[in-house]
Design a protein around this motif. Structure first.
Motif, PDB file in Angstrom:
ATOM      1  N   THR A 152       5.280  72.980  21.026  1.00  0.00           N
ATOM      2  CA  THR A 152       5.382  72.027  21.177  1.00  0.00           C
ATOM      3  C   THR A 152       7.041  71.409  20.984  1.00  0.00           C
ATOM      4  OG1 THR A 152       5.782  71.323  18.770  1.00  0.00           O
ATOM      5  CG2 THR A 152       3.507  70.972  19.605  1.00  0.00           C
ATOM      6  N   TYR A 153       7.739  70.351  21.793  1.00  0.00           N
ATOM      7  CA  TYR A 153       9.412  70.415  21.368  1.00  0.00           C
ATOM      8  C   TYR A 153       9.729  69.992  20.272  1.00  0.00           C
ATOM      9  CZ  TYR A 153       9.214  69.072  26.823  1.00  0.00           C
ATOM     10  OH  TYR A 153       8.830  68.254  27.805  1.00  0.00           O
ATOM     11  N   GLU A 154       9.207  70.108  18.860  1.00  0.00           N
ATOM     12  CA  GLU A 154       9.287  69.124  17.797  1.00  0.00           C
ATOM     13  C   GLU A 154       9.429  70.684  16.864  1.00  0.00           C
ATOM     14  OE1 GLU A 154       7.183  67.800  19.477  1.00  0.00           O
ATOM     15  OE2 GLU A 154       8.094  65.853  19.590  1.00  0.00           O
ATOM     16  N   THR A 177       9.181  63.948  12.459  1.00  0.00           N
ATOM     17  CA  THR A 177       7.521  63.683  14.026  1.00  0.00           C
ATOM     18  C   THR A 177       6.651  63.071  12.480  1.00  0.00           C
ATOM     19  OG1 THR A 177       9.290  65.004  15.676  1.00  0.00           O
ATOM     20  CG2 THR A 177       7.321  64.477  16.061  1.00  0.00           C
ATOM     21  N   SER A 202       4.651  67.246  23.608  1.00  0.00           N
ATOM     22  CA  SER A 202       5.350  66.730  21.695  1.00  0.00           C
ATOM     23  C   SER A 202       4.169  66.895  20.822  1.00  0.00           C
ATOM     24  CB  SER A 202       5.615  65.704  21.942  1.00  0.00           C
ATOM     25  OG  SER A 202       5.288  64.983  21.199  1.00  0.00           O
ATOM     26  N   LYS A 254      15.098  69.770  22.668  1.00  0.00           N
ATOM     27  CA  LYS A 254      14.615  69.517  21.531  1.00  0.00           C
ATOM     28  C   LYS A 254      13.984  68.210  21.056  1.00  0.00           C
ATOM     29  CE  LYS A 254      17.163  72.522  20.321  1.00  0.00           C
ATOM     30  NZ  LYS A 254      17.150  74.345  19.854  1.00  0.00           N
ATOM     31  N   ARG A 255      13.570  67.677  21.076  1.00  0.00           N
ATOM     32  CA  ARG A 255      13.980  66.090  21.586  1.00  0.00           C
ATOM     33  C   ARG A 255      12.387  65.589  22.932  1.00  0.00           C
ATOM     34  NH1 ARG A 255      13.484  64.400  16.076  1.00  0.00           N
ATOM     35  NH2 ARG A 255      15.484  64.806  15.075  1.00  0.00           N
ATOM     36  N   ASP A 266      12.734  56.802  16.516  1.00  0.00           N
ATOM     37  CA  ASP A 266      13.452  58.527  16.643  1.00  0.00           C
ATOM     38  C   ASP A 266      14.786  58.323  16.129  1.00  0.00           C
ATOM     39  OD1 ASP A 266      13.021  61.072  16.893  1.00  0.00           O
ATOM     40  OD2 ASP A 266      11.873  61.086  18.784  1.00  0.00           O
ATOM     41  N   ARG A 295      12.391  69.020  12.846  1.00  0.00           N
ATOM     42  CA  ARG A 295      12.307  67.623  13.227  1.00  0.00           C
ATOM     43  C   ARG A 295      10.982  67.643  13.190  1.00  0.00           C
ATOM     44  NH1 ARG A 295      13.462  69.986  18.598  1.00  0.00           N
ATOM     45  NH2 ARG A 295      14.373  71.509  16.737  1.00  0.00           N
ATOM     46  N   MET A 296      10.347  69.068  13.016  1.00  0.00           N
ATOM     47  CA  MET A 296       8.853  68.526  12.872  1.00  0.00           C
ATOM     48  C   MET A 296       8.270  67.583  11.375  1.00  0.00           C
ATOM     49  SD  MET A 296       5.553  69.688  14.014  1.00  0.00           S
ATOM     50  CE  MET A 296       5.941  71.049  14.910  1.00  0.00           C
TER      51      MET A 296
END
Ligand code: XMP
Length: 480
Positions: free
Chosen positions: A366-368, A65, A429, A119-120, A99, A61-62
């Protein structure tokens, strides 16, 4: 080929980011948006940000993003090769503008949604039926509701959908007009292909994704210097990584040099990053062995105990300054790795001549990042981070060794095993953090009168400050 010091005062000792400041120059750059932050080190980044190869920081996810905003993430060397290959394939299948949505079915529960929401950053679950969106659930919809309630009962069904391929500015306008924070993006058949928030649409007008020759998001991967280095490198190249990072704490060693030669022999084209070093001799030897980019930093990392354990390391601003000058002389580049805690540190690393900065722990909160969000006794959200040379990382990495071997290796830790990285309630985020870094950097460039990062390095004038000078620059606490 080096940075200018104010009044030519170059101190006889080494400096770190907090020791230095920049003075404004006469400038002809009218707007921050006139500044081009594209890097020229072959990494393909359009903003100079690389996510460090740390298990608690850089996952899929990181990677998705940050690449969408123009940075690149390095998948850590501790992840099994086949898993890295999956991550690479997944990142390369992501959309450049919208996204990846979190999706659940109408009979899934509020509990399922609450587990997935953190998670996002977009903070919504899209409820789908036969691939088509039928509702949206946000955290607010789940408040005070039994966790076993089915989503069909709490979802909002007043959907605005956006067509795939919509111009980001138009998407922003439609969201604004309809007073929606976000909307599912659908293809011609009404099937869900993504999610776009107002902020996401806005960002899509300000950032350029970091893409490969086929227009897919970029991703990098790291390998260590032990074992069959050539095999691992070949596997990752075949999997489609855009950049290889050959990484070890003490990069200026024979094993690194032979590992680099082996990797370089596989592919003369792929950009190879190697490190870490902090001296010009280190840069020279790694470049000579095949590195295009040398990673600089011994001991500045937030999870790092090397300097306290060994006395070895070097204040990061001076390390970057010297190594960048040497790399530049050789027609190569450096990345400033570790110790970045504020947007100002990024600007100073680039002024010192780095092509990109590497950020680890700051992005763990962070969320990611890959970990789960926890709450402390006061309800504040945090994630756990740990150093890649910590006993914890060693335990994870050596799972196949005998208990005796594992115990022996863990004795040589040089990192923190558990740290709480709090999510900034204002900037939870990684994209929020990137926004603030990029805003700071664009502004620093206009103060320096620079239109791009090369000019920024050429024009920056650096002064040295006392601790009182540094603290003067910090805003007062609001309850003072
Ligand atoms: P930040 O400050 O962004 O730095 O967290 C990221 C970099 O720190 C290094 N790193 C370590 N260094 N022991 C160390 O001596 C460790 O356990 C450790 N873990 C990460 C690494 O260079 C990373 O990119």
């Amino acid at each position: 080929d080096n940075v200018r010091f104010l009044n030519n005062q170059v101190p006889p000792y080494d400096l770190t980011y907090s020791d230095v400041f920049m003075v404004p120059n006469r400038s002809a750059v009218g707007s921050r948006l006139d500044v081009d932050l594209t890097t020229r080190d072959g990494s393909g980044t359009t903003i100079p940000i690389v996510v460090a190869n740390m298990t608690a920081v850089a996952g899929r996810r990181m990677a998705e993003t940050v690449a969408r905003r123009g940075g690149i993430a390095v998948i850590p060397q501790d992840i099994p090769l086949d898993v890295v290959a999956d991550v690479v394939q997944w990142v390369k299948s992501r959309h450049l503008v919208h996204d990846t949505p979190i999706t659940l079915g109408p009979t899934d529960t509020v509990g399922d949604a609450l587990n997935l929401l953190p998670k996002r950053a977009h903070n919504a679950v899209i409820v789908v039926e036969a691939g088509r969106p039928i509702g949206v659930v946000t955290e607010a919809d789940c408040q005070g509701v039994d966790r076993f309630t089915q989503l069909a009962q709490v979802m909002s069904t007043e959907l605005l959908t956006l067509p795939d391929g919509i111009d980001p500015q138009e998407a922003f306008d439609r969201l604004h007009e309809g007073r929606h924070r976000l909307a599912p993006v659908v293809d011609g058949d009404g099937r869900l292909v993504g999610i776009l928030t107002r902020t996401g649409a806005l960002r899509a007008t300000l950032y350029q994704p970091a893409v490969d020759a086929a227009g897919k998001l970029r991703v990098a991967a790291a390998i260590g210097i032990n074992g069959d280095v050539a095999h691992k490198a070949k596997y990752l190249l075949d999997a489609g990584v855009d950049l290889l990072v050959v990484d070890t704490a003490h990069g200026h060693q024979e094993k690194m040099i032979s590992a680099l030669r082996a990797v370089r022999a596989l592919d003369p084209q792929v950009p190879i990053v190697a490190g870490n070093v902090v001296t010009r001799e280190g840069v020279r030897d790694l470049v000579e062995a095949g590195a295009d980019i040398v990673k600089v930093g011994v001991g500045p990392g937030a999870m790092c105990t090397t300097r306290m354990m060994t006395g070895v390391g070097r204040p990061q601003f001076s390390a970057v300054l010297e190594c960048a000058a040497e790399a530049r002389r050789l027609g190569k580049h450096v990345w400033a790795d570790g110790g970045i805690r504020h947007p100002r540190d990024v600007a100073l690393a680039l002024a010192a001549g780095a092509a990109n900065v590497m950020i680890g722990s700051w992005f763990a909160g962070t969320y990611e990042s890959p970990g789960d969000v926890h709450r402390d006794a006061d309800g504040r959200q945090y994630k756990e981070s740990f150093g890649m040379a910590s006993a914890r990382a060693v335990q994870l990495r050596t799972a196949k060794d005998t208990p005796f071997e594992r115990a022996r290796k863990a004795l040589f830790e040089e990192g923190i095993s558990t740290a709480r990285m709090y999510l900034d309630p204002e900037r939870p985020s990684v994209e929020d953090l990137i926004d603030s870094i990029v805003a700071g950097l664009r502004s620093a460039c206009t103060y320096a009168g620079a239109r791009n990062l090369e000019e920024f390095h050429e024009r920056a004038v650096i002064g040295v400050q006392s601790l009182a000078g540094f603290t003067e620059g910090m805003p007062l606490p609001t309850s003072w």
